[in-house]
Design a protein around this motif. Structure first.
Motif, PDB file in Angstrom:
ATOM      1  N   LEU A 178      -2.173   7.620   1.941  1.00  0.00           N
ATOM      2  CA  LEU A 178      -2.343   6.366   3.329  1.00  0.00           C
ATOM      3  C   LEU A 178      -0.658   6.120   3.512  1.00  0.00           C
ATOM      4  O   LEU A 178       0.128   5.456   2.779  1.00  0.00           O
ATOM      5  CB  LEU A 178      -3.096   5.301   2.644  1.00  0.00           C
ATOM      6  N   VAL A 189       0.967  -1.107   0.045  1.00  0.00           N
ATOM      7  CA  VAL A 189       0.042  -0.099   0.030  1.00  0.00           C
ATOM      8  C   VAL A 189       0.944   1.095   0.198  1.00  0.00           C
ATOM      9  O   VAL A 189       1.950   1.179   0.692  1.00  0.00           O
ATOM     10  CB  VAL A 189      -0.810   0.090   1.332  1.00  0.00           C
ATOM     11  N   CYS A 224      -8.857  11.658  -1.935  1.00  0.00           N
ATOM     12  CA  CYS A 224      -8.231  10.397  -1.214  1.00  0.00           C
ATOM     13  C   CYS A 224      -6.829  11.141  -0.714  1.00  0.00           C
ATOM     14  O   CYS A 224      -5.894  11.308  -1.585  1.00  0.00           O
ATOM     15  CB  CYS A 224      -8.085   9.185  -1.695  1.00  0.00           C
ATOM     16  N   CYS A 280     -13.370   7.141   1.024  1.00  0.00           N
ATOM     17  CA  CYS A 280     -11.774   7.243   0.705  1.00  0.00           C
ATOM     18  C   CYS A 280     -11.229   6.225   1.881  1.00  0.00           C
ATOM     19  O   CYS A 280     -10.459   5.441   1.701  1.00  0.00           O
ATOM     20  CB  CYS A 280     -11.066   8.379   0.528  1.00  0.00           C
ATOM     21  N   ARG A 324      -4.943  -0.585  -7.475  1.00  0.00           N
ATOM     22  CA  ARG A 324      -5.220   0.374  -6.490  1.00  0.00           C
ATOM     23  C   ARG A 324      -6.010   1.475  -7.249  1.00  0.00           C
ATOM     24  O   ARG A 324      -5.955   2.660  -6.784  1.00  0.00           O
ATOM     25  CB  ARG A 324      -3.727   1.133  -5.983  1.00  0.00           C
ATOM     26  N   TYR A 354      -9.287   3.419  -7.089  1.00  0.00           N
ATOM     27  CA  TYR A 354     -10.116   3.929  -5.970  1.00  0.00           C
ATOM     28  C   TYR A 354     -11.376   4.377  -6.710  1.00  0.00           C
ATOM     29  O   TYR A 354     -12.056   4.835  -5.992  1.00  0.00           O
ATOM     30  CB  TYR A 354      -9.753   4.910  -5.161  1.00  0.00           C
ATOM     31  N   LYS A 404      -9.426   2.887   1.452  1.00  0.00           N
ATOM     32  CA  LYS A 404      -7.843   2.553   1.844  1.00  0.00           C
ATOM     33  C   LYS A 404      -7.820   1.403   2.912  1.00  0.00           C
ATOM     34  O   LYS A 404      -6.795   0.729   2.956  1.00  0.00           O
ATOM     35  CB  LYS A 404      -7.289   3.869   2.468  1.00  0.00           C
ATOM     36  N   SER A 456      -7.822  -1.605   0.760  1.00  0.00           N
ATOM     37  CA  SER A 456      -6.675  -1.823  -0.032  1.00  0.00           C
ATOM     38  C   SER A 456      -5.636  -2.325   0.868  1.00  0.00           C
ATOM     39  O   SER A 456      -4.724  -3.130   0.316  1.00  0.00           O
ATOM     40  CB  SER A 456      -6.269  -0.283  -0.630  1.00  0.00           C
TER      41      SER A 456
END
Length: 327
Positions: A25, A2, A22, A261, A176, A178, A265, A268
């Motif tokens: 992260l 990630v 977003c 978001c 990835r 989103y 995340k 993810s």
């Protein structure tokens, strides 16, 4: 793994279009290092083990059997998945569906679900050989095994390509992305796991029960039965440990359909960790080739001049236990 991302995510179409930014992260530094080391070790070890398995299956064994056909395809599938792993890791930062990202994920997913399907096929082959030995003489043959493998390749590739198309319609397909506003295409992955899981559990329990009911007057026969039983339980446990966590997360994602978001995340991150766990199956399969497959062990350790007679005895239809149960 990630990484921090920033993009616009589409909201549910029934609520209209909304733009959500977003924020990156941030993951712990120690986790980043662990995933990198884990991935490199998995890649090197997996390529070596599966490369050795393919060499033995294709060059050292003089006769094709049902088990050899399935295991060769499984080793090939695991090898190709590992070959796609560096590309998957290099494109894991992508937040849009680039062509390179789509290709890498397609190859990766085809070989993941092909491995799952082949493990299911091997379990069915064992079940037929042990539970229905008379029908096995008619149903089991190397040519039939080749045909089954070809059908599985077509079905798996077709389903992943269909998921690619549907994923693009939903706003994204890549690792990835989103921007997806729906996760219905993920049901193809769930079906590609839960159906083989149900078949594997059923066949494994049936074979273990049948082995337990067999008379074992001779010491050698009793040892062979115990070894086969332990192997079946080990294969089932490895399959569940490697693949179930990933598909539980996918199931929750389909059920919840996250739109924020933060929720995306979280999923993810969970998918990243559980995907790494599922990749370990490639190495565990290769270890099983050597320690659990008698034909593989004989072919990889004995001189070629002494293999022909041994292989004939192992693949004889009169001895269903070793060939049908060794993985």
């Amino acid at each position: 793994m990630v990484t921090g991302l920033s993009l616009e995510a589409s909201g549910n179409s029934s609520l209209g279009t909304m733009n959500v930014t977003c924020e990156p992260l941030m993951e712990p530094y120690a986790l980043k290092i662990f995933i990198k080391i884990y991935s490199v070790m998995l890649l090197v070890l997996g390529l070596l083990l599966n490369g050795l398995a393919l060499w033995v299956f294709c060059r050292r064994m003089p006769q094709w059997t049902e088990t050899r056909v399935y295991m060769t395809n499984l080793a090939m599938s695991d090898f190709l998945l590992l070959c796609s792993l560096p590309f998957m890791l290099s494109f894991v930062k992508d937040t849009q569906d680039t062509l390179r990202c789509q290709l890498s994920q397609t190859v990766y997913m085809v070989n993941r679900y092909m491995s799952i399907s082949l493990i299911m096929a091997i379990s069915v082959d064992r079940y037929v050989a042990v539970r229905h030995p008379l029908h096995a003489l008619r149903l089991r043959s190397p040519k039939r095994a080749v045909a089954i493998c070809l059908v599985l390749w077509v079905l798996v590739v077709g389903s992943i390509l269909l998921r690619l198309y549907l994923g693009q319609q939903e706003g994204g397909f890549c690792f990835r992305s989103y921007s997806r506003h729906n996760f219905s295409s993920t049901t193809f992955s769930l079906l590609g796991f839960y159906l083989p899981l149900a078949v594997l559990v059923f066949c494994s329990l049936q074979v273990v029960t049948a082995l337990a009911q067999r008379p074992t007057a001779e010491t050698g026969q009793a040892q062979a039965t115990r070894k086969a039983t332990r192997m079946i339980w080990a294969n089932l446990i490895v399959f569940i440990v490697c693949f179930l966590p990933l598909h539980v997360v996918l199931t929750m994602q389909v059920a919840m359909r996250p739109s924020s978001c933060e929720a995306r995340k979280v999923f993810s991150f969970a998918l990243s960790i559980t995907s790494q766990l599922s990749n370990a199956n490639c190495c565990l399969d290769a270890i099983c080739y050597y320690y659990m497959a008698k034909e593989f062990k004989d072919a990889s350790t004995r001189p070629s001049t002494h293999r022909s007679q041994d292989s004939q005895s192992l693949t004889s239809p009169k001895i269903a236990l070793p060939d049908s149960l060794d993985m």
